[in-house]
Scaffold this active site. Structure first.
Site, mmCIF file in Angstrom:
data_model
loop_
_atom_site.group_PDB
_atom_site.id
_atom_site.type_symbol
_atom_site.label_atom_id
_atom_site.label_comp_id
_atom_site.label_asym_id
_atom_site.label_seq_id
_atom_site.Cartn_x
_atom_site.Cartn_y
_atom_site.Cartn_z
ATOM 1 N N CYS B 155 0.666 -1.287 0.074
ATOM 2 C CA CYS B 155 -0.357 0.251 -0.262
ATOM 3 C C CYS B 155 0.842 1.230 -0.384
ATOM 4 C CB CYS B 155 -0.677 -0.001 0.839
ATOM 5 S SG CYS B 155 -2.382 -1.094 0.785
ATOM 6 N N HIS B 285 -1.455 8.132 6.232
ATOM 7 C CA HIS B 285 -1.692 7.137 6.241
ATOM 8 C C HIS B 285 -3.613 7.031 5.900
ATOM 9 C CE1 HIS B 285 -1.456 3.460 3.714
ATOM 10 N NE2 HIS B 285 -1.746 2.646 4.804
ATOM 11 N N HIS B 322 -9.395 2.151 1.065
ATOM 12 C CA HIS B 322 -8.327 2.798 1.469
ATOM 13 C C HIS B 322 -7.786 2.117 -0.432
ATOM 14 C CE1 HIS B 322 -4.188 1.776 1.460
ATOM 15 N NE2 HIS B 322 -3.536 0.690 2.837
#
Lengths: 253, 394
Positions: B155, B285, B322
């Site tokens: 990610c 994040h 996400h």
């Protein structure tokens, strides 16, 4: 860009020391290295082979694990397909969260980082030989910029678990498919490095000498070169999906 | 260490659940629009959570002539279509061999693998199942014949791609780089995160004491990178620095102390040649998992010291989930848009702050502020940590 110096190289190849057999089986497998502790019982074959490649590199460099531990060691991982086995296992199986984690290409270098305490910069490049050449180039860039003191370029390719899938697309790859795991230990050097990558045109450089090793091909070529270096600069080349790459390594010139 | 050559970000293209161009994406962020909905494209009835940031219909391109069916490729090309229009890249105004593509992904074309294993015997499926397939398709679509690179630092991939693209320019390997990230929602990844029990049945609430997990989303985001000396005055901003570091702690969970992320942040600031005091904004994040948000807060305090308490920061993941490989590029772009518009999008659904997460996360509504220098942080499977330092073109 300044070329790195090769301090050590570890390579495990399903082809063995004398290259692939002429009457090649479709896949020359490396099998599953034994896990050494309970922590690794779930680790996938590609992870265990990565650990074995780093150990082989340390042995080649006559160095202990402490030499490479810490934040001044960069780790760069290249593979074309080592994640395919784990992905297939997850798609077809009923395995749970931990197995899912192992489908991420990032987990192979993660196991290496955990085992050897590597906390420095990292990157992961996916593709065939050009990806590994790119990782070497990136390692050189980081060494040149002082981002790290040493860089490990790791590549792993396994095929056994997906052999039937590769057999469905015989024109996509050369035969035999040769499983391999290799790791380079690079440090700052004095030579020059040039990488030329482009899509289309005719592939340049020597044809595959080790069957299809995908991302491990350049490491095998480097291993051959150092066993009997030819005069002039080292050239590593490879082609993948219509892209060709040629790395010229004027070492310590 | 002397800061390396600055890299201009001159154009962008996105496709997201909250908008299929940069303007719509930004507008949705500042108005708090949600792109999370029940997933319709594949079966989810057997999963604990069946919602995510799904793009219901790709609207930008009407005719997919010669573009593979692969959804990941189509997301990338949708984003590229906007980028090409913004930057005047069709036809390419330079030698195609000097144009490189660097994209990050956590999943690549894995859905094609699912289809191939599900009985679809088309050879293309197998070829496209390899993670680097969409990057090659994008390069072909662009007409670029330079390097086509796929990075997969989970990610954090969208940040890694921008950094590698910048290095290609700095070392003269390319004159223009199309860089970014993408990932799609598919059964593979939904099953995986469901098995990890990472998905929430609630909304995503980064830094809230009630936060209970993340939701996934799909997106693609691309930017055009040029050497600063080659770029004109019209630009979105500048990439000043990048840092990465491995946790070396766990394959799927972050270092509880956040040391790895702190190292990545410090490395990015060092490369940019700036101090924490110079930072105006942080794009976190901020996944909304109990562990991530606590670790990230600790890492920001460790790396930025007292300045961490003074800088506004946000997470845009509640808006669209996400988006994995796309997330870091989208968040970097959001930093530059915040600078351009003088607004910081809020962290949605943050209503009851967690005492362990005690920084300024811009809760509630959009904030009027014009951050010049921003930090964007990313964490991923395998202990991947990355940070970008960006300067907006105010």
């Amino acid at each position: 860009m300044r070329a790195p110096a090769l301090r050590a190289l570890g390579l495990l190849s399903g082809a063995g020391p004398s290259g692939p057999e002429v009457d090649a089986r479709p896949v020359l497998s490396l099998g599953r290295p034994p896990h050494r502790d309970d922590h690794r019982r779930r680790a996938t074959r590609e992870c265990l082979l990565a650990l074995a490649a780093v150990e082989a590199m340390l042995e080649d460099g006559k160095a202990g694990p402490a030499t490479i531990a810490g934040e001044r060691t960069a780790l760069l991982y290249a593979t074309a397909a080592a994640y395919a086995a784990s992905n297939r296992g997850f798609i077809e199986g009923s395995s749970g969260g931990i197995h899912f984690a192992y489908t991420a290409p990032a987990v192979v270098p993660a196991e290496v980082a955990i085992e050897f305490g590597l906390t420095g910069p990292y990157t992961i490049v996916l593709g065939g030989p050009p990806a590994t050449l790119r990782a070497i180039w990136q390692a050189a860039a980081w060494l040149d910029a002082g981002v790290c003191d040493r860089a490990l370029v790791l590549a792993v390719e396994i095929f056994e678990e997906c052999a039937d899938l590769y057999a469905r697309a015989p024109r996509l790859t050369a035969r035999p498919l040769v499983e391999a795991a290799g790791c380079l230990w690079l440090e700052r050097g004095r030579g020059r490095l040039a990488l030329d990558t482009r899509r289309g045109g005719e592939p340049r450089g020597r044809p595959e000498e080790d069957g299809a090793m995908f991302g491990c091909g350049p490491i095998a070529a480097l291993d051959r070169w150092r066993r009997g270096p030819a005069p002039g600069p080292l050239e590593l080349s490879g082609a993948w999906r219509g892209e060709t790459a040629r790395l010229v390594w004027y070492e310590d010139s | 260490m002397r800061p390396p050559e600055r890299i201009a970000i001159t154009a962008a293209g996105v496709v997201t659940p909250i908008g299929q161009d940069v303007e719509a994406f930004w507008s949705s962020l500042v108005t708090g629009t949600s792109g999370v909905s029940p997933i319709e494209r594949f079966p989810v009835a057997d999963l604990r959570v069946g919602r995510g940031g799904e793009i219901k219909k790709l609207t930008r391109i009407k005719a997919w002539n010669r573009v593979p069916e692969c959804r990941a490729t189509r997301l990338l090309i949708s984003a590229a279509d906007e980028l090409v229009g913004q930057a005047g890249l069709r036809p390419l105004p330079m030698d195609p061999a000097r144009v490189a593509v660097v994209v990050g992904t956590a999943l690549g074309g894995v859905e094609e693998g699912e289809k191939a294993l599900g009985g679809d015997r088309a050879r293309r499926r197998l070829r496209d199942a390899l993670y680097d397939a969409p990057a090659h398709h994008l390069a072909r679509w662009l007409g670029a014949t330079g390097a086509a690179i796929t990075v997969s630092t989970a990610c954090a991939s969208g940040a890694t791609a921008l950094a590698l693209g910048a290095d290609l320019l700095r070392h003269g390997e390319a004159d223009a780089v199309v860089a970014g990230g993408y990932d799609i929602l598919c059964r593979f990844v939904m099953r995986g995160f469901d098995a990890l029990r990472s998905l929430t049945r609630d909304v995503v609430r980064p830094f809230d004491r009630r936060r209970s997990g993340l939701l996934l989303g799909e997106a693609a985001a691309l930017v055009l990178l040029l050497r600063e000396r080659d770029a004109g005055p019209a630009r979105l901003g500048t990439l000043l620095g990048y840092g990465s570091a491995s946790d070396a702690v766990h394959i799927a969970a972050p270092d509880p102390a956040g040391h790895g992320l702190a190292r990545a942040i410090r490395a990015a600031l060092d490369q940019a040649g700036i101090a924490p005091a110079d930072l105006d904004f942080v794009s976190a994040h901020g996944t909304g998992t109990p562990v991530n948000d606590r670790v990230e807060t600790a890492a920001l305090k460790r790396a930025l010291g007292a300045r961490a308490h003074e800088i506004p920061m946000n997470s845009i993941k509640p808006s669209m989930g996400h988006t994995m490989g796309a997330a870091a590029t989208l968040e970097a772009l959001m930093c530059l848009l915040a600078s351009r518009h003088g607004l910081i999008p809020p962290t949605l659904h943050l209503e009851e702050p967690d005492p362990d997460c005690d920084l300024d996360y811009v809760p509630g509504s959009v904030r009027a502020a014009r951050p010049r220098i921003s930090l964007s942080t990313s964490l991923g499977f395998g202990g991947c940590n990355a940070a970008l330092v960006l300067e907006g073109a105010t």
